[in-house]
Design a protein around this motif. Structure first.
Motif, PDB file in Angstrom:
ATOM      1  N   ASN A  31       0.862  -1.185   0.000  1.00  0.00           N
ATOM      2  CA  ASN A  31       0.000   0.000   0.000  1.00  0.00           C
ATOM      3  C   ASN A  31       0.894   1.230   0.000  1.00  0.00           C
ATOM      4  O   ASN A  31       1.883   1.295   0.712  1.00  0.00           O
ATOM      5  N   ALA A  82       0.104  -3.362   8.162  1.00  0.00           N
ATOM      6  CA  ALA A  82      -1.073  -4.215   8.341  1.00  0.00           C
ATOM      7  C   ALA A  82      -0.726  -5.571   7.752  1.00  0.00           C
ATOM      8  O   ALA A  82       0.274  -5.710   7.025  1.00  0.00           O
ATOM      9  N   LEU A 141      -5.543   1.398   4.951  1.00  0.00           N
ATOM     10  CA  LEU A 141      -5.758   0.204   5.771  1.00  0.00           C
ATOM     11  C   LEU A 141      -5.861   0.624   7.231  1.00  0.00           C
ATOM     12  O   LEU A 141      -4.926   1.206   7.788  1.00  0.00           O
ATOM     13  N   ASP A 173      -5.624  -5.052  10.221  1.00  0.00           N
ATOM     14  CA  ASP A 173      -5.345  -6.251   9.437  1.00  0.00           C
ATOM     15  C   ASP A 173      -6.568  -6.614   8.592  1.00  0.00           C
ATOM     16  O   ASP A 173      -7.707  -6.370   8.983  1.00  0.00           O
ATOM     17  N   VAL A 174      -6.302  -7.185   7.424  1.00  0.00           N
ATOM     18  CA  VAL A 174      -7.368  -7.518   6.481  1.00  0.00           C
ATOM     19  C   VAL A 174      -7.784  -8.968   6.695  1.00  0.00           C
ATOM     20  O   VAL A 174      -7.001  -9.898   6.446  1.00  0.00           O
ATOM     21  N   VAL A 218     -10.308   0.592   4.297  1.00  0.00           N
ATOM     22  CA  VAL A 218     -10.487  -0.843   4.550  1.00  0.00           C
ATOM     23  C   VAL A 218     -10.335  -1.114   6.030  1.00  0.00           C
ATOM     24  O   VAL A 218      -9.321  -0.748   6.631  1.00  0.00           O
TER      25      VAL A 218
END
Length: 350
Positions: free
Chosen positions: A13, A19, A58, A61-62, A350
């Motif tokens: 990113n 992240a 972000l 965490d995704v 996100v």
């Protein structure tokens, strides 16, 4: 197809936010999507499509399965007396693709020089720069529905392009509401580059370049070089100072609203639009509220361009998504309180 686990996303990113993706699969070809959806472990899992990461913030965490699009390839699809049709894989770097088209003798994308990100992200955002939007050069795209695995092709009308907007940024709310946010993985994009080529020079910075150089008939490559120089002078390199480019959309108002603002702030930068509305320069609004150079934690407003929020902590002490959004919301509040205008962020949070 290989699924990676606990993958750092800082390098994926452009803000450089730390992240992690709990799970990530690299999509190098269309068959990888088919294999993923054929796998019982991942077919029903929530998914998040990630391209160049140049237009996201972000905030943690995704958790969904990250589909990292890395589909490559560039080619001339068709050449007629009226246009070149050029295709590029969604994982190709956008700026490199612009340069490649010019080197091959297919002008038309030069005004988009140095925009960060990948080809696949360009129609999602309907990217634009120096008087040209992607929709002006768009032909069609191929994509895959990541819920059903169905491949499909869209033309410009079906993409529903708007100002920094497209069908890929909207969720379908019903049977007749066609939205593809969270569903479409773009695989390839085709551009229609008109012949004969006509330069787009109706932008103040380009007019200044013509005056400075005395060159009033620049080639496409010369315009490309000019725009690279202009952008480098104004905007930070995300590889040196993390950022997501222009953070807010330029708002549009009615002529009456604009006249009211001009009565209070005569120097406001504004542009009349074809539909009769007036576009205001969001960077000017932010600067007028005193935000240029200010910071909240490690999130800051760039000293040379108030429209750009940056990562002041670098790689050692990087900004968090929370700091970025706290700063963004404070700017929105200031602009609304002074001008009565609500700024809308460009990046996806996100």
């Amino acid at each position: 197809m290989i699924v990676e686990h606990n993958v750092p996303l800082q390098q994926h990113n452009s803000f450089g936010i730390v992240a992690r993706a709990q799970h990530l699969v690299r999509i190098g070809e269309e068959a990888d999507v088919a294999a993923l959806l054929a796998d019982d472990r991942w077919r029903e899992a929530p998914k998040f499509v990630l391209g160049g990461g140049s237009n996201i913030v972000l905030t943690g965490d995704v958790k969904p399965l990250v589909l990292k699009v890395e589909i490559k390839g560039r080619r001339l699809v068709e050449e007629t007396s009226r246009a070149w049709i050029v295709e590029a894989g969604a994982g190709e770097i956008w700026h490199d693709t612009v340069r490649w088209t010019l080197e091959q003798g297919y002008p038309g994308l030069e005004n988009f020089a140095l925009i960060p990100g990948t080809v696949g992200g360009s129609p999602v955002q309907n990217i634009g720069a120096y008087g040209v939007e992607l929709q002006d050069r768009f032909h069609s795209l191929d994509a895959i529905d990541i819920e059903t695995g169905r491949s499909f092709t869209l033309d410009a009308a079906q993409c529903a392009f708007g100002y920094r907007d497209s069908v890929f940024k909207h969720v379908g709310a019903g049977e007749n509401d066609f939205g593809l946010a969270g569903r479409a993985l773009i695989t390839r994009v085709r551009f229609r580059l008109p012949r004969p080529w006509k330069p787009e020079l109706g932008y103040l910075d380009l007019e200044r370049k013509m005056g400075e150089t005395g060159n009033f008939s620049p080639s496409a490559m010369e315009i490309f070089d000019w725009i690279c120089a202009i952008r480098r002078a104004k905007l930070p390199d995300w590889r040196v100072l993390g950022n997501a480019g222009s953070f807010f959309k330029n708002p549009t108002v009615t002529p009456e609203q604009c006249a009211d603002i001009i009565a209070r702030d005569p120097k406001i930068v504004h542009y009349p639009m074809a539909d009769g509305s007036i576009k205001l320069a969001a960077g000017w609004l932010i600067d007028a509220c005193g935000w240029k150079g200010k910071s909240v934690g490690n999130a800051g407003v760039y000293e040379r361009q108030a429209l750009v929020l940056v990562n002041r902590g670098g790689k050692e002490n990087p900004v968090t998504g929370g700091e970025v959004m706290t700063l963004a919301k404070a700017i929105q509040t200031s602009v609304y309180e002074r001008f009565g205008i609500r700024l809308e962020p460009e990046p996806v949070v996100v």
